[in-house]
Design a protein around this motif. Structure first.
Motif, short mmCIF file in Angstrom:
data_model
loop_
_atom_site.label_atom_id
_atom_site.label_comp_id
_atom_site.label_asym_id
_atom_site.label_seq_id
_atom_site.Cartn_x
_atom_site.Cartn_y
_atom_site.Cartn_z
N ASP A 184 0.85 -1.20 0.00
CA ASP A 184 0.00 0.00 0.00
C ASP A 184 0.89 1.25 0.00
O ASP A 184 1.97 1.26 0.59
CB ASP A 184 -0.90 0.02 1.24
N LEU A 185 0.41 2.28 -0.65
CA LEU A 185 1.10 3.57 -0.65
C LEU A 185 0.25 4.59 0.08
O LEU A 185 -0.93 4.37 0.32
CB LEU A 185 1.40 4.01 -2.08
N ASP A 186 0.85 5.71 0.47
CA ASP A 186 0.17 6.70 1.29
C ASP A 186 -1.02 7.30 0.54
O ASP A 186 -0.86 7.97 -0.48
CB ASP A 186 1.16 7.80 1.70
N GLU A 187 -2.22 7.06 1.06
CA GLU A 187 -3.44 7.48 0.39
C GLU A 187 -3.56 9.01 0.32
O GLU A 187 -3.94 9.59 -0.70
CB GLU A 187 -4.66 6.90 1.11
N GLN A 188 -3.22 9.68 1.42
CA GLN A 188 -3.33 11.13 1.46
C GLN A 188 -2.35 11.78 0.49
O GLN A 188 -2.67 12.77 -0.17
CB GLN A 188 -3.08 11.65 2.89
N LEU A 189 -1.15 11.22 0.39
CA LEU A 189 -0.15 11.74 -0.53
C LEU A 189 -0.63 11.60 -1.97
O LEU A 189 -0.45 12.51 -2.80
CB LEU A 189 1.18 11.03 -0.32
N PHE A 257 9.53 -0.96 -3.66
CA PHE A 257 9.58 0.45 -3.24
C PHE A 257 8.53 0.71 -2.17
O PHE A 257 8.83 1.26 -1.10
CB PHE A 257 9.35 1.35 -4.45
N ALA A 258 7.29 0.29 -2.42
CA ALA A 258 6.21 0.50 -1.45
C ALA A 258 6.48 -0.28 -0.17
O ALA A 258 6.31 0.24 0.94
CB ALA A 258 4.88 0.08 -2.06
N ALA A 259 6.91 -1.54 -0.30
CA ALA A 259 7.14 -2.38 0.88
C ALA A 259 8.22 -1.81 1.78
O ALA A 259 8.06 -1.75 3.01
CB ALA A 259 7.50 -3.80 0.43
N LEU A 263 7.88 -0.19 5.70
CA LEU A 263 8.61 -0.70 6.85
C LEU A 263 9.47 0.39 7.51
O LEU A 263 9.76 0.31 8.70
CB LEU A 263 9.50 -1.87 6.43
N SER A 264 9.86 1.38 6.73
CA SER A 264 10.74 2.44 7.24
C SER A 264 9.97 3.67 7.73
O SER A 264 10.59 4.65 8.14
CB SER A 264 11.73 2.85 6.15
N GLY A 265 8.65 3.60 7.69
CA GLY A 265 7.83 4.70 8.17
C GLY A 265 7.92 5.95 7.32
O GLY A 265 7.77 7.07 7.83
N VAL A 266 8.14 5.78 6.02
CA VAL A 266 8.30 6.92 5.12
C VAL A 266 7.07 7.04 4.22
O VAL A 266 6.62 6.06 3.64
CB VAL A 266 9.55 6.75 4.23
N LYS A 267 6.55 8.26 4.09
CA LYS A 267 5.45 8.50 3.16
C LYS A 267 5.99 8.44 1.75
O LYS A 267 6.98 9.08 1.41
CB LYS A 267 4.81 9.85 3.43
N ALA A 268 5.32 7.65 0.90
CA ALA A 268 5.85 7.41 -0.43
C ALA A 268 4.75 7.41 -1.48
O ALA A 268 3.58 7.15 -1.18
CB ALA A 268 6.60 6.07 -0.47
N ALA A 269 5.15 7.70 -2.71
CA ALA A 269 4.23 7.69 -3.84
C ALA A 269 4.98 7.24 -5.08
O ALA A 269 6.21 7.33 -5.16
CB ALA A 269 3.63 9.07 -4.06
N VAL A 270 4.22 6.74 -6.07
CA VAL A 270 4.77 6.38 -7.37
C VAL A 270 4.00 7.15 -8.42
O VAL A 270 2.76 7.10 -8.47
CB VAL A 270 4.67 4.87 -7.63
#
Length: 313
Positions: A184-189, A257-259, A263-270
């Motif tokens: 899963d990727l950050d929904e808000q981002l 990338f998402a995984a 795990l690292s607590g970083v907000k991410a997007a593609v």
């Protein structure tokens, strides 16, 4: 205990008002006197990470070194931090594996092609950000992809990365055992990026699932590889099933990338542009100039997003 964010739950307001640091899921690192980031040609014993990278807030990664250099020149001009035509040195010049560029709070890093290449880069990038004591980091992968049911040049903001069976997971064998991680990727981002695209209003943008494969040819159902033991009807049936599962584009890096960002607590997007509609063919036939313009679209969207975050819009 691995250093990083607290295990205590925080409200959104509390999280936004406090510094969120990188979470390292590796207690062994605390025992190391020096951490050598071999594929970056950087190390904690030879480089002052907080001085070099401590102000970074945005990290953009993409496959091609030249594209990431072009992006840093673009964002420098957009943020008013550089002169037109300025050259930006490769921070990782001591290696030919990856390239890294920086201007102000933005770091631009190449990751090569495919899951193994980006995975190696991310391990060292996440450690770099931790050693630099960076906080409130946003990481965005910008790149190209094959579209499904979209006009070429459309930009896809990934909702979930799915595997070749359309499951939202990244599967890896560790110590002989299969480990499955969320993609899963950050929904808000993703919503924020979509709003940015509406505001610049220059190209079609959608939010959809991205299929991440282990291969460019057979793994993506192409008919034009050196080996192909299925027919066109079977290929089209598979791609239509992918479309029905919410998949709008295909690439080769988003799952790990998402995984790893999760795990690292970083907000991410593609954010990837589509170079062709795979329901209509397998080979990219657009002219060089058209492809160059397509490849600039994720850069423009992410550049606008960064400017907006920095209140420069």
């Amino acid at each position: 205990m691995a250093s990083g964010v607290s295990n205590e739950k925080k409200t959104d307001d509390e999280q936004s008002s406090k510094e969120n640091f990188i979470c390292l899921c590796n207690p062994h690192l605390e025992k190391m006197k020096e951490d050598i980031l071999y594929h970056f040609a950087l190390g904690t014993g030879t480089h002052d990470f907080p001085a070099l990278f401590g102000d970074v807030k945005f990290v953009c990664v993409g496959g091609s070194p030249s594209r990431m250099k072009a992006f840093i020149a673009y964002i420098a001009e957009e943020l008013g931090l550089g002169n037109p035509g300025s050259d930006y040195p490769n921070i990782c010049a001591g290696t030919d594996r990856y390239a890294m560029y920086k201007v102000g709070p933005v770091l631009s890093v190449s990751h090569g092609m495919g899951i193994p290449s980006i995975s190696i880069m991310l391990h060292e990038l996440i450690k770099l950000l931790h050693h630099a004591k960076c906080s409130n980091i946003t990481i965005i992968r910008i790149g190209t992809s094959g579209g499904i049911g979209l006009e070429p040049g459309s930009v896809v903001i990934t909702r979930q990365s799915v595997d070749a069976t359309f499951k939202p997971q990244f599967e890896q064998v560790i110590l002989g055992k299969t480990v499955i991680r969320s993609t899963d990727l950050d929904e808000q981002l993703a919503k924020e990026l979509m709003q940015c695209s509406k505001e610049i209003n220059q190209f079609n943008t959608v939010v959809g699932n991205t299929m991440c494969t282990l291969d460019f040819y057979e793994g993506q159902g192409r008919l034009d590889g050196a080996i192909c033991l299925y027919n066109e009807e079977e290929k089209l049936q598979y791609l239509k099933e992918a479309y029905d599962a919410g998949v709008r584009n295909i690439e080769m890096e988003s799952s790990v990338f998402a995984a790893m960002c999760n795990l690292s607590g970083v907000k991410a997007a593609v954010v990837c542009v589509t170079l062709l509609n795979r329901l209509e063919g397998d080979q990219i036939s657009s002219s060089h100039d058209v492809l160059v313009e397509y490849q600039q679209r994720p850069q423009k969207l992410v550049g606008y997003f960064i400017k907006k975050r920095l209140a420069k819009v």
